[in-house]
Design an enzyme around this catalytic site. Sequence first.
Site, PDB file in Angstrom:
ATOM      1  N   PHE A   1       0.866  -1.193   0.000  1.00  0.00           N
ATOM      2  CA  PHE A   1       0.000   0.000   0.000  1.00  0.00           C
ATOM      3  C   PHE A   1       0.895   1.233   0.000  1.00  0.00           C
ATOM      4  O   PHE A   1       1.657   1.452   0.938  1.00  0.00           O
ATOM      5  CB  PHE A   1      -0.941   0.064   1.202  1.00  0.00           C
ATOM      6  CG  PHE A   1      -1.813   1.297   1.133  1.00  0.00           C
ATOM      7  CD1 PHE A   1      -2.989   1.303   0.395  1.00  0.00           C
ATOM      8  CD2 PHE A   1      -1.422   2.475   1.759  1.00  0.00           C
ATOM      9  CE1 PHE A   1      -3.764   2.454   0.288  1.00  0.00           C
ATOM     10  CE2 PHE A   1      -2.201   3.642   1.659  1.00  0.00           C
ATOM     11  CZ  PHE A   1      -3.372   3.615   0.922  1.00  0.00           C
TER      12      PHE A   1
ATOM     13  N   ASP B   1       9.369   3.126   1.994  1.00  0.00           N
ATOM     14  CA  ASP B   1       8.169   3.891   2.318  1.00  0.00           C
ATOM     15  C   ASP B   1       7.941   3.756   3.825  1.00  0.00           C
ATOM     16  O   ASP B   1       7.430   2.748   4.302  1.00  0.00           O
ATOM     17  CB  ASP B   1       6.973   3.359   1.523  1.00  0.00           C
ATOM     18  CG  ASP B   1       5.685   4.131   1.832  1.00  0.00           C
ATOM     19  OD1 ASP B   1       5.654   4.873   2.838  1.00  0.00           O
ATOM     20  OD2 ASP B   1       4.702   3.973   1.069  1.00  0.00           O
TER      21      ASP B   1
ATOM     22  N   LYS C   1       2.445  11.253   7.146  1.00  0.00           N
ATOM     23  CA  LYS C   1       1.651  11.024   8.347  1.00  0.00           C
ATOM     24  C   LYS C   1       2.173  11.785   9.582  1.00  0.00           C
ATOM     25  O   LYS C   1       1.930  12.968   9.691  1.00  0.00           O
ATOM     26  CB  LYS C   1       1.499   9.527   8.584  1.00  0.00           C
ATOM     27  CG  LYS C   1       0.685   8.884   7.447  1.00  0.00           C
ATOM     28  CD  LYS C   1       0.050   7.554   7.790  1.00  0.00           C
ATOM     29  CE  LYS C   1      -1.002   7.205   6.752  1.00  0.00           C
ATOM     30  NZ  LYS C   1      -0.667   6.089   5.888  1.00  0.00           N
TER      31      LYS C   1
HETATM   32  C1  LIG Z   1      -0.876   6.149   4.391  1.00  0.00           C
HETATM   33  C2  LIG Z   1       0.203   5.613   3.533  1.00  0.00           C
HETATM   34  C3  LIG Z   1       0.493   6.182   2.273  1.00  0.00           C
HETATM   35  C4  LIG Z   1      -0.350   7.285   1.652  1.00  0.00           C
HETATM   36  O1  LIG Z   1      -0.411   8.434   2.430  1.00  0.00           O
HETATM   37  P1  LIG Z   1      -1.583   9.512   2.155  1.00  0.00           P
HETATM   38  O2  LIG Z   1      -1.206  10.663   3.044  1.00  0.00           O
HETATM   39  O3  LIG Z   1      -2.867   8.866   2.557  1.00  0.00           O
HETATM   40  O4  LIG Z   1      -1.534   9.843   0.715  1.00  0.00           O
HETATM   41  C5  LIG Z   1       1.560   5.668   1.562  1.00  0.00           C
HETATM   42  N1  LIG Z   1       2.290   4.658   2.042  1.00  0.00           N
HETATM   43  C6  LIG Z   1       2.040   4.080   3.240  1.00  0.00           C
HETATM   44  C7  LIG Z   1       2.906   2.971   3.717  1.00  0.00           C
HETATM   45  C8  LIG Z   1       0.976   4.531   4.013  1.00  0.00           C
HETATM   46  O5  LIG Z   1       0.692   3.931   5.185  1.00  0.00           O
END
Ligand SMILES: *Cc1c(COP(=O)(O)O)cnc(C)c1O
Length: 412
Positions: free
Chosen positions: A154, A239, A268
Amino acid sequence: MTQLEESAVAHMDGMNSAGHMQMVEQYSANNYAPLPVVISRGEGAWVWDVDGKKYLDCLSAYSALNFGHSHPRILNAFIEQAKKLTLTSRAFQNDQFGPFCHELTAFCDMDMVLPMNTGAEGVETAIKTARKWGYTVKGVPDGKAQIIVCSGNFHGRTTTIISFSDDPQTRAHFGPYTPGFVQVRYGSTDALKAAITENTVAVLFEPIQGEGGVVVPPEGYINDIRALCDEHNILMIADEIQTGLARTGKRFAVDHAEVKPDLVILGKALGGGVMPVSAVVGSKAVLGVFQPGDHGSTFGGNPLACAVAREAIRVLVDENLAERAGKLGAAFREKLRAANCSKVKEVRGKGLLIGVQMTADAGPAKPYCKQLMHEGMLCKDTVSDVMRIAPPLMISEADLDWALERVIQVLA
Ligand SMILES: *Cc1c(COP(=O)(O)O)cnc(C)c1O
């Protein structure tokens, strides 16, 4: 106006939960299925709904609230900066951006920052960085760059990012899809090795898959990614949007493997639970590929975001949040395993990123999350049979023990 609209406008401030939910159902696109709770106030690890009921927040906005709700220092930084200057665009410089980049690179032990707002924009930025690096530095023929991604990933919701998801619902009806991605099984070094070609420019991965069900890869996997990237001149892109900034008990989840990626994507929690703030952090050799006009964002690097992120990083260090998350999370998992709940197949995770997988007999996790909500604890299912428990990192031991009791009671 319809009667509903009139009554809603008239009572907007005093509206109860049912009224709010009805309004959302009528006026919002239906792209979420939230738990039926309408929150109007938050402080630390606790939130209150519009009817005055109190809940322990054990989701933390998917790790965006690592510092809890309304952290006094972060809120103060936000208010003070908001009074002075909120936005310049990058057409001009502002007095928060330089210090933000300097402090974030120092914290990350990296050279450079490229600021964005949401996590998905950070991922898109890392993809563009890897492609440009591939063409201008590695010498990959134009249009041929490949990025290796993992099953169960994700990375966000843009059209390019969903193009390399393997979740059918995420992709369905949103094509045509962006090419240039190759997917391999998460956790398998052999699969990764087999997918590498001379046109591979990057491996993009989550050190722990949060949305994928709190999946912790086998010991050594992260080190193997580093070794293969070194061997084949490929960028290692972590990520850490959900796992970074102390959530898993270290600064970054890759720190558990003592490995340094070429690019780290943050989001985040970087915004302190107040602002959307994301960034790609990396070496000069890689982020140095950008020239003025190549890429940008109107709000990226805005002074309000920078001031908040600077304070968030200071709070993370001052409050020893990584160590705290490590200790509290390990104790929680140990106690939950020891409780031998009949409905639990596995308890996993690192730090305060905790996944509780249900047995096949127990069924999906969602009804248990709903039950916990009625008990005053908020958490959410991820892939259908996993309950994710990820409270703010400043949660007290007593509050976390209280949550543990509720979970044991519901899953026994
Ligand atoms: C939440 C998340 C994203 C996307 O972040 P948004 O601020 O919702 O666009 C990308 N990668 C990971 C691992 C995430 O948990």
